[in-house]
Design a protein around this motif. Sequence first.
Motif, PDB file in Angstrom:
ATOM      1  N   PHE A 160       0.840  -1.205   0.000  1.00 10.44           N
ATOM      2  CA  PHE A 160       0.000   0.000   0.000  1.00 10.44           C
ATOM      3  C   PHE A 160       0.871   1.249   0.000  1.00 10.44           C
ATOM      4  O   PHE A 160       1.941   1.276   0.635  1.00 10.44           O
ATOM      5  CB  PHE A 160      -0.910   0.026   1.226  1.00 10.44           C
ATOM      6  N   SER A 161       0.384   2.281  -0.704  1.00 15.81           N
ATOM      7  CA  SER A 161       1.103   3.559  -0.713  1.00 15.81           C
ATOM      8  C   SER A 161       0.084   4.671  -0.439  1.00 15.81           C
ATOM      9  O   SER A 161      -1.071   4.405  -0.128  1.00 15.81           O
ATOM     10  CB  SER A 161       1.785   3.759  -2.062  1.00 15.81           C
ATOM     11  N   GLY A 162       0.505   5.905  -0.588  1.00 17.42           N
ATOM     12  CA  GLY A 162      -0.418   7.008  -0.332  1.00 17.42           C
ATOM     13  C   GLY A 162      -0.469   7.342   1.154  1.00 17.42           C
ATOM     14  O   GLY A 162       0.341   6.858   1.945  1.00 17.42           O
ATOM     15  N   LEU A 163      -1.468   8.154   1.505  1.00 17.62           N
ATOM     16  CA  LEU A 163      -1.548   8.637   2.882  1.00 17.62           C
ATOM     17  C   LEU A 163      -2.142   7.586   3.810  1.00 17.62           C
ATOM     18  O   LEU A 163      -2.990   6.791   3.404  1.00 17.62           O
ATOM     19  CB  LEU A 163      -2.408   9.905   2.944  1.00 17.62           C
ATOM     20  N   LEU A 164      -1.702   7.593   5.049  1.00 13.33           N
ATOM     21  CA  LEU A 164      -2.304   6.743   6.071  1.00 13.33           C
ATOM     22  C   LEU A 164      -3.768   7.155   6.256  1.00 13.33           C
ATOM     23  O   LEU A 164      -4.094   8.333   6.198  1.00 13.33           O
ATOM     24  CB  LEU A 164      -1.546   6.920   7.390  1.00 13.33           C
ATOM     25  N   PRO A 165      -4.672   6.195   6.450  1.00 15.38           N
ATOM     26  CA  PRO A 165      -6.099   6.533   6.556  1.00 15.38           C
ATOM     27  C   PRO A 165      -6.459   7.213   7.879  1.00 15.38           C
ATOM     28  O   PRO A 165      -6.502   6.567   8.919  1.00 15.38           O
ATOM     29  CB  PRO A 165      -6.784   5.163   6.432  1.00 15.38           C
ATOM     30  N   ALA A 166      -6.724   8.498   7.804  1.00 19.62           N
ATOM     31  CA  ALA A 166      -7.030   9.281   9.013  1.00 19.62           C
ATOM     32  C   ALA A 166      -8.403   8.933   9.570  1.00 19.62           C
ATOM     33  O   ALA A 166      -8.702   9.225  10.730  1.00 19.62           O
ATOM     34  CB  ALA A 166      -6.960  10.765   8.690  1.00 19.62           C
ATOM     35  N   GLN A 167      -9.238   8.269   8.757  1.00 19.90           N
ATOM     36  CA  GLN A 167     -10.611   7.944   9.178  1.00 19.90           C
ATOM     37  C   GLN A 167     -10.646   7.035  10.400  1.00 19.90           C
ATOM     38  O   GLN A 167     -11.673   6.940  11.065  1.00 19.90           O
ATOM     39  CB  GLN A 167     -11.372   7.265   8.027  1.00 19.90           C
ATOM     40  N   VAL A 168      -9.526   6.372  10.708  1.00 21.33           N
ATOM     41  CA  VAL A 168      -9.528   5.478  11.873  1.00 21.33           C
ATOM     42  C   VAL A 168      -9.866   6.238  13.156  1.00 21.33           C
ATOM     43  O   VAL A 168     -10.316   5.637  14.132  1.00 21.33           O
ATOM     44  CB  VAL A 168      -8.179   4.739  12.058  1.00 21.33           C
ATOM     45  N   ALA A 169      -9.682   7.531  13.130  1.00 19.07           N
ATOM     46  CA  ALA A 169      -9.961   8.344  14.319  1.00 19.07           C
ATOM     47  C   ALA A 169     -11.405   8.217  14.771  1.00 19.07           C
ATOM     48  O   ALA A 169     -11.697   8.253  15.955  1.00 19.07           O
ATOM     49  CB  ALA A 169      -9.648   9.804  14.042  1.00 19.07           C
ATOM     50  N   GLY A 170     -12.326   8.016  13.815  1.00 16.51           N
ATOM     51  CA  GLY A 170     -13.738   7.929  14.160  1.00 16.51           C
ATOM     52  C   GLY A 170     -14.171   6.543  14.608  1.00 16.51           C
ATOM     53  O   GLY A 170     -15.350   6.315  14.862  1.00 16.51           O
ATOM     54  N   MET A 171     -13.242   5.601  14.711  1.00 15.46           N
ATOM     55  CA  MET A 171     -13.641   4.213  14.933  1.00 15.46           C
ATOM     56  C   MET A 171     -13.532   3.857  16.413  1.00 15.46           C
ATOM     57  O   MET A 171     -12.473   3.480  16.912  1.00 15.46           O
ATOM     58  CB  MET A 171     -12.770   3.296  14.095  1.00 15.46           C
ATOM     59  N   SER A 172     -14.669   3.916  17.097  1.00 17.76           N
ATOM     60  CA  SER A 172     -14.639   3.823  18.552  1.00 17.76           C
ATOM     61  C   SER A 172     -14.357   2.406  19.049  1.00 17.76           C
ATOM     62  O   SER A 172     -13.931   2.226  20.181  1.00 17.76           O
ATOM     63  CB  SER A 172     -15.955   4.330  19.126  1.00 17.76           C
ATOM     64  N   LYS A 173     -14.594   1.382  18.224  1.00 20.59           N
ATOM     65  CA  LYS A 173     -14.382   0.006  18.698  1.00 20.59           C
ATOM     66  C   LYS A 173     -13.040  -0.572  18.273  1.00 20.59           C
ATOM     67  O   LYS A 173     -12.698  -1.692  18.651  1.00 20.59           O
ATOM     68  CB  LYS A 173     -15.515  -0.898  18.206  1.00 20.59           C
TER      69      LYS A 173
END
Length: 211
Positions: A160-173
């Motif tokens: 995988f390349s590109g930016l690290l997925p910042a969306q993990v911040a919203g994942m409470s579990k």
Amino acid sequence: MKHYGGSPIRSHLLILFLSLSLSACFSYSDDLDVLLKLKHAMLAVSDDVALHDWTNSTSPTAHCSFSGVSCDEDARVVSISVTNVRLFGHIPPEIGLLTQLVNLTLTEDNLTGGVPLEMARLTSLRFLNLSANLLNSSFPGEILTGMTELEVLDVYNNNFSGLLPAQVAGMSKLRYLSLGGNFFSGDLPEAFSEVENLEFLGVQGTYFLWF
Ligand SMILES: *[C@@H]1O[C@H](CO)[C@@H](O)[C@H](O)[C@H]1NC(C)=O
Ligand SMILES: *[C@@H]1O[C@H](CO)[C@@H](O)[C@H](O)[C@H]1NC(C)=O
Ligand SMILES: *[C@@H]1O[C@H](CO)[C@@H](O)[C@H](O)[C@H]1NC(C)=O
Ligand SMILES: *[C@@H]1O[C@H](CO)[C@@H](O)[C@H](O)[C@H]1NC(C)=O
Ligand SMILES: *[C@@H]1O[C@H](CO)[C@@H](O)[C@H](O)[C@H]1NC(C)=O
Ligand SMILES: *[C@@H]1O[C@H](CO)[C@@H](O)[C@H](O)[C@H]1NC(C)=O
């Protein structure tokens, strides 16, 4: 005041009708078909052994006894686990039709290509393990937004390349996040420190500087 678009009762019936037709569209027999499409896309080598029991059938529950597959009582696929099998193909968009998936484990299979955006529909997923393949796209972080049940995201050792997925911040579990062994770039998003329940964060072996 005028009403447009018919009575509320009529529109409720319409919505009910639409939901029933939609659920009928994606019932068990379609899961069999989806798994056969998955096999076709993932299996890029002619190999008598790999996924040999994933074959067509007229039985509506046949796919529930495919190796590595398990179903719920409605014969919907809830778990796929295919590890160390010679695949060399890619994950097709049809995977997004397996909407009851809880556990998706495709590891050590030499899969290439990307993670389809259609996976955003897998909102019941709790375990997603794609580690030790050759997946070589950027990681589409937007697919994570609806995966509110996700506990494990392991994509260790891919391309995988590109930016690290910042969306993990919203994942409470989320409690296990492993992104190492890839070619992600950019800063470690501040977001990563906001994941509430995280017990494991692996970014080692990622080719970017992190102190
Ligand atoms: C499986 O068989 C059914 C009918 O028996 C057929 O309609 C369907 O196209 C077949 N699916 C595949 C992927 O071959
Ligand atoms: C996912 O499914 C596989 C195969 O059934 C199993 O080995 C694995 O333990 C499951 N993962 C989790 C976290 O339950
Ligand atoms: C994956 O590819 C590598 C290199 O070609 C090979 O050594 C390995 O056996 C492959 N793994 C599988 C499960 O096919
Ligand atoms: C993901 O799969 C790999 C390879 O099969 C395994 O070593 C690893 O422990 C799995 N990750 C989790 C969080 O279970
Ligand atoms: C993955 O990265 C390795 C190391 O740079 C490279 O040799 C290999 O060709 C890449 N494979 C794919 C499928 O991108
Ligand atoms: C991923 O790897 C495959 C197989 O090596 C290659 O054909 C493809 O161009 C690569 N894609 C990207 C985005 O690097």
